[in-house]
Design a protein around this motif. Structure first.
Motif, short mmCIF file in Angstrom:
data_model
loop_
_atom_site.label_atom_id
_atom_site.label_comp_id
_atom_site.label_asym_id
_atom_site.label_seq_id
_atom_site.Cartn_x
_atom_site.Cartn_y
_atom_site.Cartn_z
N LEU A 1 42.82 48.14 39.34
CA LEU A 1 41.66 48.35 38.48
C LEU A 1 41.71 49.73 37.83
O LEU A 1 41.30 49.89 36.67
CB LEU A 1 40.37 48.19 39.28
CG LEU A 1 39.07 48.28 38.47
CD1 LEU A 1 39.01 47.16 37.43
CD2 LEU A 1 37.85 48.21 39.38
N ALA A 2 42.21 50.72 38.56
CA ALA A 2 42.35 52.06 37.98
C ALA A 2 43.28 52.03 36.78
O ALA A 2 43.05 52.72 35.78
CB ALA A 2 42.86 53.04 39.04
N VAL A 3 44.35 51.23 36.89
CA VAL A 3 45.27 51.09 35.77
C VAL A 3 44.56 50.46 34.57
O VAL A 3 44.72 50.89 33.42
CB VAL A 3 46.50 50.25 36.18
CG1 VAL A 3 47.38 49.96 34.96
CG2 VAL A 3 47.30 50.96 37.26
N GLY B 1 43.88 39.68 36.12
CA GLY B 1 44.78 39.65 37.26
C GLY B 1 44.20 40.41 38.44
O GLY B 1 44.23 39.93 39.58
N ALA B 2 43.66 41.60 38.18
CA ALA B 2 43.06 42.40 39.25
C ALA B 2 41.84 41.71 39.84
O ALA B 2 41.64 41.71 41.07
CB ALA B 2 42.68 43.78 38.72
N ALA B 3 41.00 41.11 38.99
CA ALA B 3 39.79 40.45 39.47
C ALA B 3 40.11 39.26 40.37
O ALA B 3 39.37 38.95 41.31
CB ALA B 3 38.93 39.99 38.28
N MET B 4 41.21 38.57 40.10
CA MET B 4 41.61 37.45 40.94
C MET B 4 42.24 37.90 42.26
O MET B 4 42.38 37.10 43.18
CB MET B 4 42.62 36.57 40.18
CG MET B 4 42.05 35.87 38.96
SD MET B 4 40.75 34.70 39.40
CE MET B 4 40.28 34.10 37.77
N SER B 5 42.61 39.16 42.35
CA SER B 5 43.36 39.65 43.51
C SER B 5 42.49 40.26 44.59
O SER B 5 42.99 40.66 45.64
CB SER B 5 44.38 40.69 43.05
OG SER B 5 45.21 40.19 42.02
#
Length: 425
Positions: free
Chosen positions: A181-183, A137-141
């Motif tokens: 990403l930190a999460v 999810g983060a990589a797509m954002s």
């Protein structure tokens, strides 16, 4: 390092610098960001061609740990410059529309990326399913603020309403993406999620409450006459390397410490683009862009192998591209339209939010390091980063070709092309 490794490493560095400069120049001729040419170079030097024969000859295994170490320093310096480029002034007069578009361009691709991760998990299992879902999810954002800024400058849009809103959206996207990403790192990293969170929050407070005022005093423009002293560069380098080391030690990744130190660096109140921080950042980014970041591209390319892709991998790549492009476009366009932005500038914002660039590659490298990505999925995600970055310029040109003299002021305002001072209230 053994004495026989020194000439091999030095020649490899010289070759990387030369080839990266040439690849960037070719990309510019094609009206693409230099990062496109440099990343393609890294892939072509890797195992994709001739089963790694080229990479084995140019970069023997015994010098690759040293290349990786230099690449790490390059990423640290790059993340610092990204942090320094984030400016709260970008939001002045456009908080509502920028916040709305940024939220849409994060929420929709994150949700679709998480759903895609659930589909991909069976063929790409990891130790932490929730970590994998959050990471995808983060990589797509992601939106690459530096690459987007360069595209806008090259096309003369940086000082228009459209350019200003796009930069503000990208700045918010950057902060949100790094937070996500930190999460992921806290959940899946070796340091342990709860410990990382408990230690990072006090560190965050320390950076803003203590380090930022201290830096403002040490690097005061009035005290230095507006010119960077050698001590200013030393303070900056010592601070950002220490900050990167601390966040890595507490269980988060070193990129967060470098980014955070860039964020807390003082800005000139009168001329932020010419203050001490900006000048020091320019000096750091100049050498970094010529030598250390190209090393990162090569190291990243050595991990990409497109020659082994089969039909199933191509289907996965198509799904990844669909989610990445569609999620960003639908999220940003819908949010912009709901915020009252006309269709054409809303489409341009959606296109620009798809720019991922080097920022995406750094996130993918973190994912590979954490075990969130296997080698094949990493290769597909790198291709996605290339495609989404390469398409931004041509699509923006279709939406906003160089305006002719027949455009009226009203037309240009509706298209978001009026200068900031006239169109942004």
């Amino acid at each position: 390092m053994a004495s026989h490794q020194v000439p091999t490493l030095l020649l490899a560095l010289a070759l990387i610098s030369l080839l990266a400069f040439a690849a960037g120049a070719v990309a510019r001729r094609l009206r693409q960001p230099p990062v496109i040419g440099e990343v393609v170079l890294g892939i072509l030097l890797g195992p994709t061609l001739l089963s790694g024969t080229i990479s084995d000859a140019l970069f023997p295994e015994d010098i690759r740990p040293f290349l990786s170490a230099l690449a790490t320093i390059g990423v640290v310096l790059f993340m610092y410059t990204v942090g320094t480029e984030l400016n709260a002034g970008l939001l002045r007069g456009r908080r509502v529309v920028a916040g709305t578009v940024a939220a849409g361009s994060i929420a929709v691709p994150f949700g679709l990326g998480a759903l895609l991760a659930l589909h991909l998990y069976a063929s790409h299992p990891t130790e932490s399913k929730i970590g994998f879902v959050l990471f995808m999810g983060a990589a797509m954002s992601v939106t690459a603020f530096p690459v987007l800024a360069r595209i806008l400058i090259d096309r003369g849009l940086s000082r228009t309403w459209l350019g200003s809103v796009a930069l503000a959206c990208a700045a918010i996207d950057d902060v949100l993406a790094w937070t996500l990403l930190a999460v992921v790192v806290a959940v899946a990293g070796a340091g342990g999620g709860s410990l990382s969170t408990l230690l990072f929050l006090p560190y965050l407070l320390l950076m803003f409450a203590v380090v930022r005022p201290l830096l403002r005093r040490l690097l005061d423009d009035r005290a230095t006459g507006g010119q960077p002293r050698p001590v200013a560069l030393v303070i900056t380098l010592v601070g950002l390397l220490t900050s990167a080391a601390v966040t890595d030690w507490i269980g988060l990744h070193f990129i967060f410490g470098a980014f955070l130190f860039g964020v807390v660096m003082p800005r000139s109140a009168t001329t932020p683009e010419h203050g001490i921080t900006a000048q020091v950042s320019d000096r750091i980014s100049h050498l970094n862009g010529l030598l250390l970041l190209p090393i990162f591209f090569v190291v990243a390319g050595l991990k990409v192998n497109l020659s082994t892709m089969d039909v199933d991998d191509l289907v996965e790549l198509a799904l990844i591209l669909t989610v990445a492009v569609g999620g960003k476009f639908v999220g940003a366009f819908t949010a912009a339209r709901l915020g009252g932005v006309p269709a054409r500038p809303a489409s341009a914002l959606a296109v620009l939010m798809n720019t991922r660039g080097l920022t995406e590659l750094i996130i993918l490298a973190v994912g590979l390091e954490l075990g969130m990505l296997d080698s094949q999925l990493y290769s597909s995600m790198v291709v996605m980063a290339l495609v989404t970055t390469a398409m931004a310029g041509p699509l923006l040109q279709l939406l906003y070709p160089v305006p002719g003299g027949g455009d009226t002021s009203t037309q240009r305002y509706a298209q978001g092309l009026e200068p900031v001072g006239r169109s942004a209230r």
